[in-house]
Design a protein around this motif. Structure first.
Motif: not given
Length: 358
Positions: A87, A91, A97, A103
Motif C-alpha cells: 500500500s 501510494e 487510495h 496494488l
C-alpha cells in the motif's frame, strides 16, 4: 544460564514505547483484518486443570492454531506487513487510495523474500500470493521438510540455507540487496525497522480480541516480536500492574541475556528441538520494548515444552511444543520467582498458544 531472572531494568510505559506498539496501532491492525474474508477472532480457552496444577486462580490460552487457516499467530504479522508495504509503495506512485489493480501491479513488480522457520514464511507467502506477487522463502537446514512442502503448496519458491536461522536470514537479506527484492523480515536491526515494526503491530491484533485484563502474561519468544508486541499492548491498555514474563528455550535465551547485559547480545549454547524459538540474536525493536516493559525472563527445557504440549492436548488444546512454551514457563517457574511476581491463587494468567501441533 539462570532459569529465571527478574528484570532490574523494568521501567514505566512511556510515549516512546507507545510510538512503537500500543492499543492505537492494534486498533488499526484489527480494522485491516476485519476487511479480510478469512479473518475470525481466535478463541480464548479456559484451562481450569492447568490453573490448578500451576496454583493460580485462572488460566486462559489464546489458541492461535486456527488463525486464518495458516495455523499460527504469524499470519497476523506477515499479512499485515505485506499489505502495508504494498500500500505504501502504491501510494507513493499513484497517490492516496490506490485500487486493487494498482496494488496488484505494485506487488508484481519485484519478488518478496524472507527467512523463516516455517510460519512467518507461510504468512508472507499467503499475503504476497493474494496480491499476485512472487514470494521467496529461505529455510535453514534444520527446518523440517513438511514446512518446505507446505510453503511450496502455497506458491513460495523455497531455498535452503546450509546453516542455522541466522544464516538463512543473512542469505535472504543478501538476496534482497543483490536483486532489488523486498525483504520482509520478522526481526529488526539498525537501519531495518519499518517492516518488522508493522509485523509486531499486526501481532497485537490477537490481544485486541481479548476483553478481560490478565494479572500475568506468559509469552514465548524467539527473536521477541510477539513478546515485544504483547508488552507494548498490555502496558498501553491495562497499565503497569500485569506482570509480563518472557519464556525462552534454555539453549537460546537471547532476550534474557540481552536484558541482563543492557544491550542486544548474541548467545551461543546448545541445540534445541524448539525450532521456531531457536534464535540467537534478539530483534532490536523487541529488545528495546522488553528491556523496559517485561517483569521477568524464564527459560525452559525441550522436555518441559513437550510435557506442556501433552498436558494441553489432554485439555483439548492441540499445540506444538513451541506453541505450548508459555504454559511450560508457567508450570516451571521457581518458588522465589513466583513470590516476586505475586503469582498465586488470585492470579489470572494469559497464555498464547502460538501454533498448531505438527
Amino acid at each position: 544460564m539462570e532459569s529465571s531472572w527478574l528484570n532490574t531494568g523494568r521501567g514505566p510505559y512511556t510515549a516512546r514505547e507507545r510510538e512503537l506498539v500500543g492499543a492505537g496501532h492494534a486498533a488499526r491492525a484489527l480494522a485491516h483484518f476485519r476487511g479480510h474474508a478469512a479473518y475470525r477472532p481466535t478463541p480464548l480457552r479456559p484451562l481450569p486443570a492447568l490453573a490448578a496444577a500451576a496454583g493460580v486462580g485462572t488460566v486462559e490460552i489464546k489458541d492461535e492454531s486456527g488463525r486464518m487457516g495458516l495455523g499460527s499467530f504469524k499470519a497476523l504479522g506477515g499479512m499485515y506487513a505485506v499489505a502495508r508495504l504494498v500500500s505504501a509503495e502504491a501510494e507513493r506512485l499513484y497517490g492516496p487510495h490506490p485500487g486493487d489493480g494498482r496494488l496488484r501491479e505494485v506487488a508484481a513488480a519485484a519478488p518478496f523474500v524472507c527467512a523463516s522457520a516455517g510460519n512467518h514464511g507461510l504468512a508472507m507467502t499467503a499475503a504476497v500470493r493474494e496480491l499476485g506477487g512472487d514470494p521467496v522463502v529461505y529455510l535453514s537446514e534444520d527446518v523440517p521438510e513438511p514446512f518446505a512442502r507446505r510453503l511450496r503448496s502455497f506458491g513460495a519458491r523455497v531455498r535452503r540455507s546450509a546453516g542455522d536461522y541466522e544464516q538463512s536470514m543473512a542469505e535472504a537479506a543478501q538476496a534482497a540487496r543483490d536483486h532489488g527484492w523486498r525483504l520482509v523480515a520478522d526481526s529488526s536491526w539498525e537501519g531495518y525497522t519499518a517492516v518488522p515494526l508493522d509485523i509486531m503491530r499486526g501481532y497485537t491484533t490477537l490481544f485486541a480480541e481479548i476483553d478481560t485484563a490478565p494479572t500475568h502474561v506468559f509469552v514465548q519468544a524467539g527473536v521477541g516480536g510477539l513478546a515485544g508486541a504483547a508488552a507494548g499492548y498490555v502496558r498501553d491498555r491495562w497499565g503497569e500492574d500485569p506482570r509480563i514474563v518472557v519464556v525462552e528455550p534454555e539453549a537460546a535465551p537471547c532476550l534474557m541475556v540481552s536484558a541482563m547485559e543492557g544491550r542486544p547480545a548474541r548467545v551461543g549454547g546448545g541445540r534445541t528441538r524448539l525450532g521456531r524459538l531457536d534464535c540467537r540474536e534478539p530483534s532490536l525493536l523487541a529488545w528495546r520494548l522488553l528491556a523496559r516493559l517485561a517483569d521477568a525472563f524464564v527459560t525452559i527445557t525441550d522436555e518441559q515444552a513437550e510435557a506442556a504440549a501433552a498436558t494441553l492436548a489432554g485439555q483439548g488444546v492441540r499445540l506444538s511444543p513451541c506453541g505450548a512454551a508459555g504454559a511450560a514457563g508457567l508450570l516451571s517457574t521457581d518458588p522465589a520467582t513466583r513470590a516476586a511476581l505475586a503469582l498465586d491463587a488470585d492470579s489470572r494468567v494469559l497464555l498464547v498458544g502460538t501454533e498448531r501441533a505438527y
